[in-house]
Design an enzyme around this catalytic site. Structure first.
Site, PDB file in Angstrom:
ATOM      1  N   CYS A   1       0.812  -1.230   0.000  1.00  0.00           N
ATOM      2  CA  CYS A   1       0.000   0.000   0.000  1.00  0.00           C
ATOM      3  C   CYS A   1       0.842   1.275   0.000  1.00  0.00           C
ATOM      4  O   CYS A   1       0.329   2.366  -0.222  1.00  0.00           O
ATOM      5  CB  CYS A   1      -0.941   0.001   1.193  1.00  0.00           C
ATOM      6  SG  CYS A   1      -1.940  -1.477   1.256  1.00  0.00           S
TER       7      CYS A   1
ATOM      8  N   HIS B   1      -3.388   6.766   2.990  1.00  0.00           N
ATOM      9  CA  HIS B   1      -3.767   5.498   2.365  1.00  0.00           C
ATOM     10  C   HIS B   1      -5.152   5.110   2.872  1.00  0.00           C
ATOM     11  O   HIS B   1      -5.442   5.193   4.070  1.00  0.00           O
ATOM     12  CB  HIS B   1      -2.744   4.418   2.722  1.00  0.00           C
ATOM     13  CG  HIS B   1      -3.206   3.038   2.373  1.00  0.00           C
ATOM     14  ND1 HIS B   1      -3.721   2.727   1.139  1.00  0.00           N
ATOM     15  CD2 HIS B   1      -3.261   1.901   3.099  1.00  0.00           C
ATOM     16  CE1 HIS B   1      -4.060   1.456   1.115  1.00  0.00           C
ATOM     17  NE2 HIS B   1      -3.793   0.937   2.298  1.00  0.00           N
TER      18      HIS B   1
ATOM     19  N   ASN C   1     -10.032  -0.770   0.091  1.00  0.00           N
ATOM     20  CA  ASN C   1      -8.576  -0.601   0.105  1.00  0.00           C
ATOM     21  C   ASN C   1      -8.030  -1.108  -1.230  1.00  0.00           C
ATOM     22  O   ASN C   1      -8.102  -2.298  -1.518  1.00  0.00           O
ATOM     23  CB  ASN C   1      -8.012  -1.407   1.286  1.00  0.00           C
ATOM     24  CG  ASN C   1      -6.496  -1.355   1.387  1.00  0.00           C
ATOM     25  OD1 ASN C   1      -5.818  -0.967   0.439  1.00  0.00           O
ATOM     26  ND2 ASN C   1      -5.968  -1.778   2.512  1.00  0.00           N
TER      27      ASN C   1
HETATM   28  N1  ACO Z   1     -17.571  -9.816   9.691  1.00  0.00           N
HETATM   29  C1  ACO Z   1     -17.963 -10.093  10.939  1.00  0.00           C
HETATM   30  N2  ACO Z   1     -17.113 -10.381  11.943  1.00  0.00           N
HETATM   31  C2  ACO Z   1     -15.794 -10.384  11.655  1.00  0.00           C
HETATM   32  C3  ACO Z   1     -15.305 -10.091  10.359  1.00  0.00           C
HETATM   33  C4  ACO Z   1     -16.246  -9.809   9.352  1.00  0.00           C
HETATM   34  N3  ACO Z   1     -15.889  -9.511   8.102  1.00  0.00           N
HETATM   35  N4  ACO Z   1     -13.949 -10.140  10.390  1.00  0.00           N
HETATM   36  C5  ACO Z   1     -13.588 -10.458  11.642  1.00  0.00           C
HETATM   37  N5  ACO Z   1     -14.708 -10.596  12.409  1.00  0.00           N
HETATM   38  C6  ACO Z   1     -14.789 -10.923  13.835  1.00  0.00           C
HETATM   39  C7  ACO Z   1     -13.575 -11.651  14.351  1.00  0.00           C
HETATM   40  O1  ACO Z   1     -13.688 -13.036  14.132  1.00  0.00           O
HETATM   41  C8  ACO Z   1     -13.595 -11.287  15.820  1.00  0.00           C
HETATM   42  O2  ACO Z   1     -14.554 -12.107  16.478  1.00  0.00           O
HETATM   43  P1  ACO Z   1     -14.291 -12.628  18.002  1.00  0.00           P
HETATM   44  O3  ACO Z   1     -14.204 -11.363  18.831  1.00  0.00           O
HETATM   45  O4  ACO Z   1     -15.482 -13.458  18.257  1.00  0.00           O
HETATM   46  O5  ACO Z   1     -12.995 -13.365  17.936  1.00  0.00           O
HETATM   47  C9  ACO Z   1     -14.124  -9.871  15.835  1.00  0.00           C
HETATM   48  O6  ACO Z   1     -14.817  -9.694  14.570  1.00  0.00           O
HETATM   49  C10 ACO Z   1     -13.054  -8.800  15.969  1.00  0.00           C
HETATM   50  O7  ACO Z   1     -11.986  -9.104  15.032  1.00  0.00           O
HETATM   51  P2  ACO Z   1     -10.753  -8.153  14.827  1.00  0.00           P
HETATM   52  O8  ACO Z   1      -9.832  -8.767  13.828  1.00  0.00           O
HETATM   53  O9  ACO Z   1     -10.194  -7.789  16.164  1.00  0.00           O
HETATM   54  O10 ACO Z   1     -11.505  -6.878  14.178  1.00  0.00           O
HETATM   55  P3  ACO Z   1     -10.943  -5.425  13.930  1.00  0.00           P
HETATM   56  O11 ACO Z   1     -11.764  -4.444  14.642  1.00  0.00           O
HETATM   57  O12 ACO Z   1      -9.456  -5.362  14.112  1.00  0.00           O
HETATM   58  O13 ACO Z   1     -11.268  -5.212  12.375  1.00  0.00           O
HETATM   59  C11 ACO Z   1     -10.048  -5.223  10.304  1.00  0.00           C
HETATM   60  C12 ACO Z   1     -10.690  -6.060  11.408  1.00  0.00           C
HETATM   61  C13 ACO Z   1     -11.151  -4.463   9.606  1.00  0.00           C
HETATM   62  C14 ACO Z   1      -9.351  -6.154   9.327  1.00  0.00           C
HETATM   63  C15 ACO Z   1      -9.042  -4.216  10.921  1.00  0.00           C
HETATM   64  O14 ACO Z   1      -8.197  -4.896  11.814  1.00  0.00           O
HETATM   65  C16 ACO Z   1      -8.169  -3.502   9.904  1.00  0.00           C
HETATM   66  O15 ACO Z   1      -8.641  -2.701   9.109  1.00  0.00           O
HETATM   67  N6  ACO Z   1      -6.849  -3.698   9.984  1.00  0.00           N
HETATM   68  C17 ACO Z   1      -5.870  -2.942   9.210  1.00  0.00           C
HETATM   69  C18 ACO Z   1      -5.790  -3.354   7.785  1.00  0.00           C
HETATM   70  C19 ACO Z   1      -4.694  -2.543   7.105  1.00  0.00           C
HETATM   71  O16 ACO Z   1      -4.538  -1.372   7.348  1.00  0.00           O
HETATM   72  N7  ACO Z   1      -3.885  -3.173   6.299  1.00  0.00           N
HETATM   73  C20 ACO Z   1      -2.714  -2.439   5.785  1.00  0.00           C
HETATM   74  C21 ACO Z   1      -2.740  -2.156   4.381  1.00  0.00           C
HETATM   75  S1  ACO Z   1      -3.173  -3.518   3.364  1.00  0.00           S
HETATM   76  C22 ACO Z   1      -1.807  -3.866   2.367  1.00  0.00           C
HETATM   77  O17 ACO Z   1      -0.699  -3.443   2.573  1.00  0.00           O
HETATM   78  C23 ACO Z   1      -2.055  -4.804   1.226  1.00  0.00           C
END
Ligand code: ACO
Length: 332
Positions: free
Chosen positions: A114, A255, A285
């Site tokens: 990214c 980003h 993204n």
């Molecule tokens: N729908 C419903 N529930 C979900 C989903 C979904 N799509 N995905 C995860 N959950 C659940 C998990 O299983 C977890 O359940 P549990 O509490 O029962 O275990 C709960 O939701 C919380 O999961 P987290 O992973 O802690 O959720 P978070 O709030 O962190 O959100 C996300 C996840 C959206 C992926 C976030 O962490 C994020 O945006 N991270 C950064 C991504 C990023 O910036 N990447 C960098 C660039 S990408 C690149 O370089 C290619």
């Protein structure tokens, strides 16, 4: 001395839209969860016969048209992508060059996830300032749907396809020059975001075992925390090193990974809402394409004007990060 000026921007998104409701029929998720956790409502998905080079070529055509620069004068094409047309070779940049009919060029791809667009901006700037090149076409293009596992709800809700391109050219006028570009990397976090299969580091013995497993894997929650920390620190550094107050920034273009990350970083930097560009809701993204696509949005809405100072801020797999202070300096 030659300076590097940011002349034009263009972007392209494929026609097909994948909504949160569509995804809720494919994996265990909901529009409510995706909207609340990411701010994303929909993303665009390329057609089967539409490749990363097609997205990049379409964006590049617009950027070239808007630049006022004769395509024959373009002497370098750099493409940032993690979803190239072909694994290894030829590079997507060479394919785009062929589709654009560019001949007297140097062309290559880089992989910085990214952060890709900020990385190629720094490369273009360096080549121009050294006097080696005069007009550099930089492209962030991604068909992320080709490396996304649509059974993994942790990643498939986030990523989309698209491309953005820009023309960077030599100038003697320091007023219109790109002020600074920062880039960084820390491989100790490599496992947070990976496509672990398909390369020489893969655990698979044969390519046939790989075919269905070259997808992105992400430790989303850990990535989130490092992202907020790194994005904030890097911007503070580039502003203070250049003696620029955040008030002087007309457009802060981070980003577009997740609205919560954008909001947390914007708040930490005391940016006003009208300074912060947010497009993640409609594109998701798009990795290296996200910053130029967001920039193109403000250009097409008439908000990006000659002389406006843009602050770019990126973060991605590697881990990599980067920021840039860029005045918009169109020729026409
Ligand atoms: N729908 C419903 N529930 C979900 C989903 C979904 N799509 N995905 C995860 N959950 C659940 C998990 O299983 C977890 O359940 P549990 O509490 O029962 O275990 C709960 O939701 C919380 O999961 P987290 O992973 O802690 O959720 P978070 O709030 O962190 O959100 C996300 C996840 C959206 C992926 C976030 O962490 C994020 O945006 N991270 C950064 C991504 C990023 O910036 N990447 C960098 C660039 S990408 C690149 O370089 C290619």
């Amino acid at each position: 001395m030659a300076y590097a000026a940011f002349r034009s921007i263009g972007a392209y998104v494929p026609e097909k839209i994948l909504t949160n409701e569509d995804l809720a029929k494919m994996v265990d998720t909901s529009d409510e969860w995706i909207t609340k956790r990411t701010g994303i409502k929909e993303r665009h998905i390329a057609a089967e016969n539409e490749f990363t080079s097609d997205l990049g070529t379409n964006a590049a055509k617009i950027a070239i048209d808007r630049s006022g620069i004769n395509p024959d004068e373009i002497d370098m094409v750099i493409c940032a992508t993690i979803s190239p047309d072909y694994f290894c070779m030829p590079s997507t940049a060479t394919i785009v060059s062929k589709k654009l009919g560019l001949k007297n060029i140097t062309a290559f791809d880089i992989s910085a996830a990214c952060t890709g667009f900020v990385y190629i901006l720094s490369i273009a700037k360096a080549f121009i300032e050294s006097g080696m090149k005069k007009n550099v076409l930089i492209i962030g293009a991604e068909k992320l749907s080709s490396i996304t596992d649509y059974t993994d709800r942790g990643t498939c809700i986030i990523f989309g396809d698209g491309a953005g391109a820009a023309l960077i050219s030599a100038t003697e006028n320091k007023e219109e020059a790109i002020i600074d570009v920062h880039t960084g990397a820390d491989g100790t976090y490599a496992d947070l975001l990976m496509t672990p299969n398909g390369g020489s580091g893969s655990e698979h013995d044969s390519l046939s075992e790989e075919v269905n497993s070259c997808f992105m894997q992400m430790k989303g929650n850990e990535t989130f925390k490092v992202a907020v920390r790194t994005l904030t620190k890097d911007v503070k550094e580039i502003l203070s090193e250049n003696n620029i107050e955040s008030d002087s920034v007309k457009h802060f273009i981070p980003h577009q990974a997740n609205y919560r990350i954008i909001k947390a970083v914007g708040d930490a930097l005391k940016m006003k809402d009208e300074q912060v560009v947010v497009t993640v809701g409609k594109y998701g993204n798009t990795s290296s394409a996200s910053i130029p696509m967001a920039m193109n949005d403000i250009y097409e809405n008439g908000k990006l004007q000659k002389g406006d100072l843009m602050l770019l801020d990126a973060f991605g797999g590697g881990l990599t990060w980067g920021s840039a202070l860029v005045p918009f300096s169109p020729l026409v």
